[in-house]
Every structure is written in C-alpha cells, then in structure tokens.
Scaffold this motif. Structure first.
Motif: not given
Lengths: 116, 351
Positions: A20-24, A26, A28, A54, A57, B2-3, B5-11, B125-127
């Motif tokens: 479970x991650x608090x957030x989304x 995303x 590219x 990830x 982070x 739960x704020x 947050x955007x975590x960017x997934x990078x290759x 809102x959590x994943x």
C-alpha cells in the motif's frame, strides 16, 4: 440475477501479498501506462522493515496486518451469455507492506541515472 | 492524513535493445515458483540495484541481501477485491459458494446460506498493489544462508487498485416475496388450468429475484404460510385454506380423536380426492405439532385453531362488538374438548 463466487479449489485460500502506497503512481507514457513497467526495488533492513525505491524516491514502510483479509476474485470466462456469471477466489491478502511515510528523495550525482 | 502525492515512475533501463543474458536463481520454494516470473528475465541486475542504493546513500550492510524487483504484469489482471469477514471466510474455506443477488437496478447483496450482506464499493486514495507473493523478511533470511551473494528476484504486480467491496450485515429484502406469490394464489385444483406457469415461483426462481439467503427466504415462506405444491411455492386463498382447516377439525371431531394423538396419514387419506396430499399435509403441519405423548402422531395447536376461527369470523364482518364476538367465537371452536381460558383470548385478539 445471481452471481456466484466460488471457493478456491484447494478450499484453503492461498495467501497473497499487497503493498500500500500513500499516493499515486504515474507513468510517462499516456497509453497503457503501467503494463510491463518496472516499479522499483524492494528491500528489507535487518530488522525486517521494508524499504521501497521507486524512481528517485526512497520509501520506508512497515508490515501491517489487515483488519480483515481481502479476497482477490477473478471473473470466470463465460462460454455463452446465458451462463451465470462466476468468480473464483484466487488468493487472500492478510498482511500488507504499508508505505505511508513521506518519501526521501535521492539526490542524483552528475552521472545521470536515466537511460532513455 | 492522505495527501495526494505524486510519485514519478521512471525507467531506469530501457528494455529495448538491451540483451539481458543474466539469469537469476529463483527460489526453489514452491510458493515462489510463478510461471509468470519464470519466463521473465529480471530486468535489473545486482549491479543496478547496488548502484541505486549507493546513490540513495544506503549501505547494503544494513539490508537483507535479497532484493525483490517489482514490475507490473504485461496485461492487467481482471481482479476484484472483496473484504472478508469471519462468516464469509468460513463459508468459502468450507467449500461453499457465496452468491450475489439482485436486479441490475438494485444495490447488490452478498449471501451465505443464512446471512445477507450489503455490498459497499469502498474507495481509497492510496494505491494498493496486488501481488501473488512477496517474500517477507523472515522468509528471505532463511534463504540467505544458502547464497554467497545477494539475490535479485522479479515479482510481478498483477494489479493496482483503489477500490474494494466491503460487505455489511443487513436485513434480507423480503417484502417482495408476498408480492411475487400473490400473482397466482392457489384456489383449488380446478382453478389451476387458468394459471400461467410463468408467474409461478419455485424456490430457485425466487432466489434469482429475492435479495436474501436461502434460510432467510425459507423462513419468510413459512411465516407467510406459503405451501410448496408441484415444485412451486404458493399462497393459499383464504377460502381454500379454511376449507382444508375445516376438514381437519371435522375429521378430529367425527372420529373422536384425542387432540394429542392425531394420525396425519389417516387424516390426509380421508380427503385425498378433494385436496392434494402435498397441500393437505403442509396445512395439517401448520395446525399441529409432533405429539410428545405419542411419537409419530400429532397434537393440535389450539392457539392456531382459535386464531383461524376468529379470523374467519372477523373476515366478513366489518365491526364486531367484543362482547358479542367472544361467545360466538367460543362456540365456533371445537366444543368441549378445547380449553378456552380468557388468557388465550386476550393473546389472540391482541395480535
């Protein structure tokens, strides 16, 4: 109308896992954003606390027991439209790796880690 | 709490054009041997992982040397998540099914054999990443002893969800049962040729419409005094019911049978030309209980008899003065044999 949920063929439901991650998350890419993409590296420290990296982070988390187990159901393929809709229990999540702390950013060095 | 947050997934590596020739030992333990995983080369190597840890300024010394690489599956799995309470878990693990019932326009309910639960679609809102199996720290620790250096293993994430179904115990929705059975009230065999089978309901057909568990539905049918005839559940027309009731009481009176030693077989045989045995016996059982004094025989339930008589007397008359009613009632019930204390009167009239 009735929808049947079938028990697992072994009766005892296999244990599955969940993070479970608090957030989304995303991606590219706009189309099919997640399919086949790497998410990150999952480590454990010597005390058993999970750590997830990830992108740039670092997330630290903990193992948390679910209040109530979560069953994972899969819809069964219907041979024809008149058949009753059925689901099958695939597994059950009883504990999760919960990452709810603010992530720590990794400050990249001059040698960029992004390979495009 | 739960704020967003955007975590960017990078290759971290581009897969295209890179020849992955390294294969990593997968666990020999059964629950890790996933066909999906076996076919995928792990896209990150030990070196990749250590490089990342280095950049993150994390010392490998403090870590369990096994790293699991998380990757999304190629195709999203069609999974639905359902929270299980104690009853649901027990039902499934004992090999029984759960059934969701209702019309497309209604809110779904989930049923076990004897309970009904409302299903709420709960969103977070959590994943939530659903993974068939991830080693926990203690499992990895065990493996560690066999390995000379750190291992890197691929784990496929089957799905990312934000929703799951939450069941909440509720009352079954039984009001519709009477409505459905009212469509074709049983008025006697002679009338049956006018009946449209499409409007008749077997127990199974009721279950496709009624949002209740099987046991709850059965109880409702019993409470409605419905009877099962030729596979269909029917409500009896009052006149017909009263006729059958009269046959029973007449029989007892004529044959001078003691009220706690009634033979059902004899009684139903006497009228089998007029009333189908199946119906007769169900009505009979409503007005009787298995006899305590003589096993195999039945005792008359006097309360129910009195109530029926009262009902038939009151049915046609709009108003009945209590003082006038009581003696008439008393006389209408089987004379002599039945106790008629005033207490019973009060109990029945109040209902």
């Amino acid at each position: 109308m009735q929808i049947i949920i079938n028990p697992h063929k072994n009766l005892k439901i296999p244990i599955w896992s969940m993070i479970e991650l608090q957030g989304d998350l995303q991606s590219n890419e706009k189309a099919a954003p997640f399919h086949g993409k790497i998410i990150g590296d999952l480590h454990y420290n010597l005390e058993g606390e999970p750590m997830l990296i990830i992108g740039h982070h670092v997330l630290t988390g903990r193992v948390a027991k679910l209040e109530k187990p979560l069953a994972i159901l899969k819809k069964k393929q219907k041979e024809d439209e008149f058949e009753v809709t059925e689901y099958e229990v695939q597994g059950m999540v009883v504990q999760k790796l919960l990452f709810s702390e603010r992530p720590r950013p990794i400050v990249a060095n001059a040698d960029a880690i992004f390979v495009k | 709490m739960s704020i967003a947050r955007r975590l960017v997934l990078e290759y971290l590596h581009s897969i295209a054009g890179k020849h992955l020739h390294l294969r990593y030992l997968l666990s020999s333990r059964l629950n890790i041997t996933l066909e999906g995983n076996m076919n995928n080369d792990c896209p990150r190597t030990r070196e990749d992982v250590e490089k990342t840890l280095n950049e993150a300024k994390i010392k490998t010394l403090v870590l369990n040397p096994c790293t699991q690489i998380l990757k999304f599956s190629e195709e999203e799995a069609a999974y639905t998540c359902l929270e299980l309470n104690k009853e649901l878990l027990e039902t499934l693990e004992s090999g029984q099914c759960l059934v969701i019932r209702g019309d497309k326009s209604e809110n779904a309910v989930l049923c076990t054999i004897n309970k009904t639960f409302e299903l709420k679609d709960t969103e977070t809102s959590n994943s939530l990443l659903i993974i068939k199996s991830i080693d926990n720290h203690s499992e990895l620790k065990y493996l560690q002893d066999n390995e000379a250096e750190g291992r890197v293993e691929l784990r496929i994430v089957d799905k990312l969800v934000h929703n799951y179904l939450e069941p909440r115990l509720c009352r079954p929705h039984l009001q519709i049962v009477r409505q459905l059975l009212n469509k074709q009230i049983f008025k006697g065999q002679e009338n049956e040729r006018n009946v449209n089978t499409y409007d008749l309901y077997s127990f199974d057909k009721l279950l496709t419409t009624v949002q209740a568990s099987e046991e709850e539905l059965l109880k409702e049918l019993k409470d409605l005094n419905a009877i099962e005839y030729n596979g269909f559940w029917r409500l009896l027309d009052f006149e017909y019911h009263f006729r059958v009731f009269s046959f029973i009481t007449t029989f007892i009176e004529q044959e001078s049978i003691p009220l706690d030693k009634i033979n059902m077989e004899m009684c139903s045989n006497a009228y089998e030309e007029i009333v189908p045995k199946e119906i007769f016996e169900q009505v009979f059982k409503y007005y009787t209980e298995p006899s305590e004094n003589m096993p195999g025989y039945y005792s008359l339930n006097q309360d129910k008899v009195c109530r029926m008589v009262a009902e038939s007397l009151l049915k046609d008359s709009r108003k009945f003065n209590l003082d006038e009613f009581l003696p008439v009632w008393q006389e209408s019930v089987l004379p002599g044999n039945i106790q008629f204390p005033s207490m019973r009167l009060r109990k029945i009239t109040c209902s």
